[in-house]
Write a protein that holds these residues in place. Sequence first.
Motif, mmCIF file in Angstrom:
data_model
loop_
_atom_site.group_PDB
_atom_site.id
_atom_site.type_symbol
_atom_site.label_atom_id
_atom_site.label_comp_id
_atom_site.label_asym_id
_atom_site.label_seq_id
_atom_site.Cartn_x
_atom_site.Cartn_y
_atom_site.Cartn_z
ATOM 1 N N THR B 28 -26.763 22.500 -19.415
ATOM 2 C CA THR B 28 -26.061 21.323 -18.898
ATOM 3 C C THR B 28 -25.416 20.514 -20.009
ATOM 4 N N PHE B 29 -26.094 20.350 -21.133
ATOM 5 C CA PHE B 29 -25.516 19.596 -22.241
ATOM 6 C C PHE B 29 -24.768 20.528 -23.194
ATOM 7 N N GLY B 30 -25.425 21.622 -23.585
ATOM 8 C CA GLY B 30 -24.847 22.509 -24.581
ATOM 9 C C GLY B 30 -23.556 23.153 -24.109
ATOM 10 N N LEU B 31 -23.580 23.657 -22.874
ATOM 11 C CA LEU B 31 -22.431 24.406 -22.379
ATOM 12 C C LEU B 31 -21.445 23.489 -21.655
ATOM 13 N N MET B 32 -21.978 22.576 -20.841
ATOM 14 C CA MET B 32 -21.098 21.780 -19.985
ATOM 15 C C MET B 32 -20.780 20.400 -20.555
ATOM 16 N N ASN B 33 -21.459 20.041 -21.678
ATOM 17 C CA ASN B 33 -21.227 18.745 -22.316
ATOM 18 C C ASN B 33 -21.533 17.550 -21.420
ATOM 19 N N VAL B 34 -22.473 17.721 -20.500
ATOM 20 C CA VAL B 34 -22.902 16.579 -19.699
ATOM 21 C C VAL B 34 -24.171 16.022 -20.346
ATOM 22 N N ILE B 35 -24.131 14.754 -20.757
ATOM 23 C CA ILE B 35 -25.342 14.149 -21.310
ATOM 24 C C ILE B 35 -26.226 13.795 -20.133
ATOM 25 N N ASN B 36 -27.162 14.682 -19.840
ATOM 26 C CA ASN B 36 -27.951 14.543 -18.625
ATOM 27 C C ASN B 36 -29.301 13.891 -18.932
ATOM 28 N N MET B 37 -29.351 12.564 -18.788
ATOM 29 C CA MET B 37 -30.595 11.850 -19.077
ATOM 30 C C MET B 37 -31.660 12.143 -18.027
ATOM 31 N N ALA B 38 -31.265 12.699 -16.897
ATOM 32 C CA ALA B 38 -32.231 13.007 -15.848
ATOM 33 C C ALA B 38 -32.859 14.383 -16.053
ATOM 34 N N HIS B 39 -32.566 15.027 -17.181
ATOM 35 C CA HIS B 39 -33.148 16.346 -17.434
ATOM 36 C C HIS B 39 -34.671 16.288 -17.373
ATOM 37 N N GLY B 40 -35.242 15.240 -17.980
ATOM 38 C CA GLY B 40 -36.697 15.084 -17.967
ATOM 39 C C GLY B 40 -37.251 14.997 -16.560
ATOM 40 N N GLU B 41 -36.503 14.338 -15.687
ATOM 41 C CA GLU B 41 -36.981 14.177 -14.305
ATOM 42 C C GLU B 41 -36.883 15.497 -13.543
ATOM 43 N N LEU B 42 -35.934 16.339 -13.918
ATOM 44 C CA LEU B 42 -35.879 17.670 -13.303
ATOM 45 C C LEU B 42 -37.118 18.472 -13.720
ATOM 46 N N ILE B 43 -37.541 18.266 -14.980
ATOM 47 C CA ILE B 43 -38.788 18.882 -15.439
ATOM 48 C C ILE B 43 -39.954 18.362 -14.591
ATOM 49 N N MET B 44 -39.955 17.026 -14.398
ATOM 50 C CA MET B 44 -41.011 16.405 -13.604
ATOM 51 C C MET B 44 -41.037 16.987 -12.184
ATOM 52 N N ILE B 45 -39.865 17.221 -11.623
ATOM 53 C CA ILE B 45 -39.793 17.795 -10.270
ATOM 54 C C ILE B 45 -40.447 19.181 -10.247
ATOM 55 N N GLY B 46 -40.179 19.968 -11.278
ATOM 56 C CA GLY B 46 -40.807 21.285 -11.369
ATOM 57 C C GLY B 46 -42.318 21.170 -11.437
ATOM 58 N N ALA B 47 -42.789 20.180 -12.182
ATOM 59 C CA ALA B 47 -44.235 19.994 -12.330
ATOM 60 C C ALA B 47 -44.863 19.601 -10.992
ATOM 61 N N TYR B 48 -44.239 18.647 -10.293
ATOM 62 C CA TYR B 48 -44.780 18.229 -8.997
ATOM 63 C C TYR B 48 -44.678 19.348 -7.963
ATOM 64 N N THR B 49 -43.635 20.152 -8.064
ATOM 65 C CA THR B 49 -43.532 21.296 -7.150
ATOM 66 C C THR B 49 -44.747 22.209 -7.328
ATOM 67 N N THR B 50 -45.110 22.427 -8.594
ATOM 68 C CA THR B 50 -46.281 23.250 -8.883
ATOM 69 C C THR B 50 -47.533 22.627 -8.270
ATOM 70 N N TYR B 51 -47.616 21.300 -8.413
ATOM 71 C CA TYR B 51 -48.757 20.581 -7.854
ATOM 72 C C TYR B 51 -48.834 20.785 -6.338
ATOM 73 N N VAL B 52 -47.664 20.698 -5.689
ATOM 74 C CA VAL B 52 -47.623 20.854 -4.233
ATOM 75 C C VAL B 52 -47.989 22.284 -3.831
ATOM 76 N N VAL B 53 -47.436 23.256 -4.545
ATOM 77 C CA VAL B 53 -47.753 24.663 -4.241
ATOM 78 C C VAL B 53 -49.250 24.900 -4.394
ATOM 79 N N GLN B 54 -49.812 24.322 -5.462
ATOM 80 C CA GLN B 54 -51.252 24.475 -5.688
ATOM 81 C C GLN B 54 -52.046 23.869 -4.547
ATOM 82 N N THR B 55 -51.636 22.660 -4.126
ATOM 83 C CA THR B 55 -52.347 21.987 -3.041
ATOM 84 C C THR B 55 -52.280 22.805 -1.756
ATOM 85 N N ILE B 56 -51.114 23.387 -1.487
ATOM 86 C CA ILE B 56 -50.970 24.238 -0.298
ATOM 87 C C ILE B 56 -51.921 25.426 -0.381
#
Lengths: 229, 300
Positions: B28-56
Motif C-alpha cells: 500500500t505504501f511502497g507500491l501505491m504510495n498511499v501513506i496508510n496510517m490505518a495499516h496498524g488497525e488492519l493488523i488489529m482486525i486480523g488479530a481480532y478475527t483470529t480471536y473470533v475464529v478461536q472463540t467459535i
Amino acid sequence: MLQLKDVESGYDESMVLRDVSIKVKQNQVICILGRNGVGKSTLIKTIMGVLKVQGGTIAFEDKELTKASATIRSKAGIGYVPQGREIFTTLTVYENLLLGFESNPNKNKEIINKVYKYFPVLQEMKNRNGGDLSGGQQQQLAIGRALIAEPKLLLLDEPAEGIQPNIVEDIQNVILDLKNETKTSMVLVEQDLGFAKAVGDYFYVIDRGTVVFEGSELIDEKVEKHLSI
Amino acid sequence: MEGIIAQIFNGISLGSILLLIALGLAITFGLMNVINMAHGELIMIGAYTTYVVQTIFINYFPEGLFDWYFLFAIPAAFILAALIGLVMEVTVIRFLYGRPLDSLLATFGISLVLQQLARSIFGAPNVGVQSPELLSGAVEIFSMSFPISRIFILILVALCVGFMFYYFYKTGNGRRIRAVMQNRDMAASLGISTRKVDASTFAIGAGFAGVAGMALTLIGPIGPTLGTAYIIDAFMVVVVGGVGMLLGTVAGALGIGVFNTIFEYFTDASMGRVLIFVLIILFLQWKPNGLFSINTRKLD
C-alpha cells in the motif's frame, strides 16, 4: 470510423487545441503535420483519452466516446504508440508485449511471433528489462506492444523521433506493411515529410492548436509557412 | 557459540515479525504510495478475527479440533482485512491518490474509527488468544531451545513472501499491477482498468496486514490499540528497504531485526531502540532511497 468534432482540449487551465475536427476512414492513413509545440501530441493524447476533452465530441465506429476513459477506448480498438515510447522499464520485454493482449479479445500467442518477425531484436531481448533497451529498441517494443492488441485504429506519435536511421527504416517498413496488408487505420504524427507523403492518404496540418490545412495531397505553397521553421 | 546462534535466531525471528507487519505496507505504501496510517488497525482486525475464529472453535467444535483453528484463522484474517481494505479504498483512498498529506490525515481518522469500533465490539481490555497446543513449547536442537511459535511465524512469513513474489512477478494480475504502478496513463491506454487494479492491490495489501495480525496473537495479548505499537516499525522497514521494492522490504526487515537484537544484547531494550534509530538515520543519509532502488536506463 473515427470522428472528432470541434474538439477542445489541453492541460489544466490552458487550452491547447481549439475547434479541431478530424475524420479517419477504414484502412486510411492520416498524417498530422506541424511544427513543435502546436498541439500534435495533445491531439493524439486526446484521441486516446489520456487527456480529457473540454469541448466538442469524439466518436469511434458510431460510438460516442467523448467522456470514455483510455481503458474503454483501448478496449474499443484504439492502439497507442506514444511519443517517448513509455514502455514499462521494470517489466521484461516479454511482459511488455503480453500487456498488449489486455485490450485484445483474441489471446492467441501467435501474434507475438508476428511481432518478432517485424522486430527480431525483441525476441533476442525478451527476458531483459524494458529499461535495458536502447531508444530505438524501446520504440520497436512500443510498436510491437501496440500491434499485439490488433487495434482497428493505431495512433503513432512521432515513431521515428530520435532514432538511428536503420531502425527508422524498419519502423517505416512496418507502417507500410500495416497499410498494405491489414485493414488497420492509422493516425500518424510525422516530421519526415517525405515519408508522410509516401504513406499518408490524407493530411492535416496543425498550427497554434487548430487545423490550418487539410487535403488528400500536400500542396507545398499552402503548407510551407506552417511547417518551415 | 550457543549464545551467538541464539542471538542470530532471535534477530531473524524479530526480523520475520517485522517483515510480516511490513509486507502489507510494502504494497500500500511502497507500491501505491498511499501513506496508510490505518495499516496498524488492519493488523488489529486480523488479530481480532483470529480471536473470533478461536472463540467459535471453542464453542461449536469438538475439543480435539481446537488446535486447527489457526489454519482457518489465516484465510479468515486475510479475507476480512482485505474486505475492510477494499471498502476503505473505494470510499476514501481512491479520492486521495497523489495527495499524501490528505491521505495521511484521512487514514489516521480511519484508524481511530476502527480502534473505537473494536473497543465497542470487544471491550477496551486486552483479550488473549490461546496458542494451539501444536505451536506452544519448543524444539531442542543441540541443547538450545527454539520456541515453536517463532518457527511457525518464520515459515508463515516465508510462505507469504513466496506467494507475493509469485503473485507479483508470475501472474497476469501481478503484471497489471506493476504496469499501473509504473505508468498509469500508459497502462490505461493498453486497456488495463486502473480502478480495478488500484482497489484489488490495496485490498491485497490490507489482507497481508490481517495475516500479520493473526501471527501476533501467538506472541501476546491483543487489544484495540495493538496496531499503533507496530505502525512505526512497519513504515521504518519499508523506507529502509526502499520504497517500491519487495526485495528491499525483506532485506530491511531482517537487517533491522538482527541489528536490533545485537544492540539489545550489548545494551538494554530502550538503548537498543535508540541505537537502531541512529543507525537508520545515518543509513538514510547515505542511501536516501533505501537499500534497493529502481535503477534503469533513463531515456530522453
